[in-house]
Design an enzyme around this catalytic site. Structure first.
Site, short mmCIF file in Angstrom:
data_model
loop_
_atom_site.label_atom_id
_atom_site.label_comp_id
_atom_site.label_asym_id
_atom_site.label_seq_id
_atom_site.Cartn_x
_atom_site.Cartn_y
_atom_site.Cartn_z
N GLY A 210 13.49 -25.53 12.88
CA GLY A 210 13.73 -26.65 12.50
C GLY A 210 12.68 -26.74 11.46
N ILE A 211 12.79 -28.57 10.52
CA ILE A 211 11.42 -28.25 9.95
C ILE A 211 10.46 -29.51 10.74
CG2 ILE A 211 11.28 -30.03 7.99
CD1 ILE A 211 14.35 -30.91 8.05
N GLY A 212 8.56 -29.03 9.77
CA GLY A 212 8.16 -30.01 10.49
C GLY A 212 7.34 -28.86 10.89
N ALA A 213 5.74 -29.58 11.73
CA ALA A 213 4.79 -28.45 11.85
C ALA A 213 4.80 -28.36 12.70
CB ALA A 213 3.73 -30.21 12.47
N ILE A 214 5.88 -28.12 14.52
CA ILE A 214 6.35 -27.13 15.37
C ILE A 214 6.51 -26.23 14.62
CG2 ILE A 214 7.17 -26.85 17.46
CD1 ILE A 214 6.36 -29.41 18.24
N GLU A 233 19.59 -22.68 10.63
CA GLU A 233 20.47 -24.21 9.53
C GLU A 233 19.54 -23.76 8.17
OE1 GLU A 233 21.05 -27.49 11.87
OE2 GLU A 233 19.74 -28.41 10.24
N GLY A 331 21.87 -29.97 13.28
CA GLY A 331 22.13 -29.01 14.29
C GLY A 331 21.57 -28.46 15.34
N1 COA Z 1 8.24 -43.20 21.85
C1 COA Z 1 8.27 -43.73 20.58
N2 COA Z 1 7.22 -43.23 19.36
C2 COA Z 1 7.99 -41.79 19.32
C3 COA Z 1 8.82 -41.00 20.53
C4 COA Z 1 9.12 -41.58 22.04
N3 COA Z 1 9.64 -41.56 23.14
N4 COA Z 1 8.50 -39.56 19.85
C5 COA Z 1 8.53 -40.19 19.50
N5 COA Z 1 7.82 -40.87 18.84
C6 COA Z 1 7.53 -40.91 17.34
C7 COA Z 1 5.92 -40.26 17.01
O1 COA Z 1 4.53 -40.78 17.53
C8 COA Z 1 5.77 -40.30 15.62
O2 COA Z 1 5.10 -41.47 14.75
P1 COA Z 1 4.00 -41.25 14.88
O3 COA Z 1 3.75 -40.48 12.94
O4 COA Z 1 3.69 -43.29 13.77
O5 COA Z 1 3.01 -41.24 15.26
C9 COA Z 1 7.30 -40.43 15.06
O6 COA Z 1 7.78 -41.09 15.83
C10 COA Z 1 7.38 -39.28 14.54
O7 COA Z 1 8.22 -38.68 15.91
P2 COA Z 1 7.42 -36.87 15.37
O8 COA Z 1 8.13 -35.85 17.21
O9 COA Z 1 5.97 -36.92 15.18
O10 COA Z 1 8.92 -36.07 14.86
P3 COA Z 1 8.79 -35.27 13.72
O11 COA Z 1 8.81 -35.22 12.53
O12 COA Z 1 8.20 -33.74 14.27
O13 COA Z 1 10.64 -34.90 14.45
C11 COA Z 1 12.85 -34.78 15.42
C12 COA Z 1 11.10 -34.88 15.71
C13 COA Z 1 12.84 -34.56 16.96
C14 COA Z 1 12.83 -36.90 15.00
C15 COA Z 1 13.50 -34.06 14.92
O14 COA Z 1 12.94 -33.13 14.85
C16 COA Z 1 14.65 -34.30 14.75
O15 COA Z 1 15.13 -34.67 14.44
N6 COA Z 1 15.29 -33.48 15.43
C17 COA Z 1 16.87 -33.63 15.64
C18 COA Z 1 17.67 -32.84 15.03
C19 COA Z 1 17.21 -31.08 14.56
O16 COA Z 1 16.75 -31.15 16.16
N7 COA Z 1 17.42 -30.40 13.87
C20 COA Z 1 17.66 -28.87 13.77
C21 COA Z 1 17.50 -28.58 12.85
S1 COA Z 1 16.25 -28.54 11.78
#
Ligand code: COA
Length: 424
Positions: A210-214, A233, A331
């Site tokens: 996916g997208i992002g740091a991980i 995707e 996705g």
């Molecule tokens: N409770 C409260 N806050 C939470 C939380 C929880 N359980 N989990 C995350 N957060 C907060 C984080 O602290 C962060 O806020 P901050 O930046 O103020 O600290 C914010 O929410 C974003 O969390 P983070 O894990 O850094 O988000 P991300 O940008 O890495 O995205 C998903 C993670 C899960 C949102 C993202 O992967 C996603 O949308 N996944 C679903 C879609 C998908 O998997 N697509 C796949 C192909 S692209």
């Protein structure tokens, strides 16, 4: 190209009825010129529904001042639309990414107008959808009216990613740089997660990230692997150095051998330039790329996605925090299911063990009230944090809970263990 088709962004406004439903080109192919004109002349519009997943830009049509003129129907919630969802000025419609084209096609979500971006035409009159094929191609096929920003800077990206210029009802010539996505910073936590994921990835695997740091941290840890393939995707800059070093060569992919297959790309200009007219990279419609029955054809497929919370049963919430719709399914489930159907497939949910500056654990006894389950406990396979790997497939409920507590942040383990004992 017929001259009567050529219009200005302002001319396009009279083609958009009120009320109506419009779909915008996706992500880095967001058609910015027409949107800007719509915002400037918002008083011409009442109840125009704007449908999309990700959009890059300010998404000003979701601002409070646009109430009554535009409403946003989000098939995915991004940073620029989250506040409107919170304020209830926009709504989220749950759907798998691979099924979005069928919503347009089968009457569940019919479209009046598609506003897309395309490249200049080639000598056969074909334009490329460039960096976003996904549902953008389907939107252009299904809408009553197709308005295309023909952007000189849109790269030509190969694949089933074209439309003939005759199928575009109106064309707006443009010349502006595509929106870019900044790379997320990678810290120790992401690096540790990347290394755990690396231990689950073998030479010859085909990957989705996916997208992002991980995802970027996972890719950074793969420099000693061989013969990796990509069927994903989306792709971003993280793949570039592995392509250049030959680690990603797609040589062993059972289908589309030698090619990177994706449905959209989002990253830097460097990525877009690399993809331009590069036969190694193909974009195809999302109904093909993300279909679990296409993904399953890749033996040794590994999907890597992230999430917000996982409960003791292994239910994964990747899209909402309680009733707060944070993103969408995207996705994720398409790939988790495709990977589990593939021979030697593996799906990984990788997340930091904590959220909100370590104030809360992402591993919880119960999901927060209102949280949507994105990946069910039946589908989940591996969960990875910076503290290790929990394999949940084949594990009973109590075994799952114990495996998850083992990879929780140490400062939450006592509390989680108490919750475990009161439940099991
Ligand atoms: N409770 C409260 N806050 C939470 C939380 C929880 N359980 N989990 C995350 N957060 C907060 C984080 O602290 C962060 O806020 P901050 O930046 O103020 O600290 C914010 O929410 C974003 O969390 P983070 O894990 O850094 O988000 P991300 O940008 O890495 O995205 C998903 C993670 C899960 C949102 C993202 O992967 C996603 O949308 N996944 C679903 C879609 C998908 O998997 N697509 C796949 C192909 S692209």
């Amino acid at each position: 190209m017929k001259s009567h088709k050529i219009i200005t962004p302002r001319d396009a406004l009279s083609l958009i009825p009120s009320p109506s439903r419009i779909v915008l080109g996706h992500a880095a192919a967001t058609p910015i010129r027409v949107i800007d004109a719509m915002i400037q002349e918002k008083q011409r519009f009442q109840d125009v529904e704007i449908v999309h997943m990700l959009s890059l830009g300010s998404a000003e049509y979701t601002h409070a001042s646009m109430l009554g003129h535009f409403k946003h129907n989000a098939l995915f919630v991004g940073g620029n639309t989250r506040d409107a969802i919170k304020r209830k000025q926009a709504e989220y419609t749950p759907c798998f990414f691979f099924e979005v084209p069928s919503l347009f096609e089968n009457g569940a979500l019919p479209i009046d107008v598609a506003i897309v971006q395309v490249s200049l035409p080639n000598e056969d009159g074909l334009c490329s959808f460039g960096v976003s094929c996904d549902y953008t191609k389907a939107a252009a096929r299904c809408a009553e009216i197709v308005i295309a920003e023909m952007n000189q800077q849109m790269p030509w990206v190969h694949g089933n990613n074209t439309i003939h210029v005759d199928e575009l009802d109106y064309i707006i010539p443009c010349d502006y740089p595509l929106a870019c996505l900044e790379q997320a910073p990678i810290g120790d936590v992401e690096r540790a997660i990347g290394q755990h994921c690396e231990s689950l990835i073998k030479d010859g695997d085909t990957l989705q990230l996916g997208i992002g740091a991980i995802p970027d941290a996972v890719l950074m840890s793969l420099h000693d692997k061989k013969d990796l393939g990509i069927h994903s995707e989306m792709i971003s800059d993280g793949v570039l150095s592995l392509i250049k070093s030959g680690v990603i060569n797609n040589r062993l992919k059972p289908i589309n051998t030698g090619k990177i297959i994706a449905t959209f790309m989002m990253g830097s200009k460097n990525l877009y330039d690399f993809a331009h007219n590069n036969p190694m990279i193909e974009l195809h419609p999302v109904e093909d790329v993300n279909h679990p029955m296409v993904i399953m054809k890749h033996d040794h497929f590994v999907s890597i996605n992230s999430c917000l919370q996982v409960d003791f049963m292994g239910q994964v919430s990747a899209e909402s925090i309680g009733f707060n719709q944070f993103s969408g399914v995207g996705g994720q489930v398409d790939y988790v299911r495709g990977a589990s159907l593939a021979r030697n497939g593996r799906s990984i949910i990788a997340m930091p063990s904590t959220a909100s500056k370590e104030r809360m654990s992402r591993i919880v006894p119960l999901l927060e009230t209102g949280s949507a389950v994105t990946t069910t406990r039946n589908d989940v396979h591996f969960v990875v944090t910076e503290y290790g790997i929990a394999q949940l497939k084949g594990k009973s409920l109590s075994e799952r809970a114990r495996a998850l507590i083992n990879i929780a942040h140490p400062k939450f383990r006592d509390e989680l263990t108490r919750a475990y004992h009161s439940r099991f």
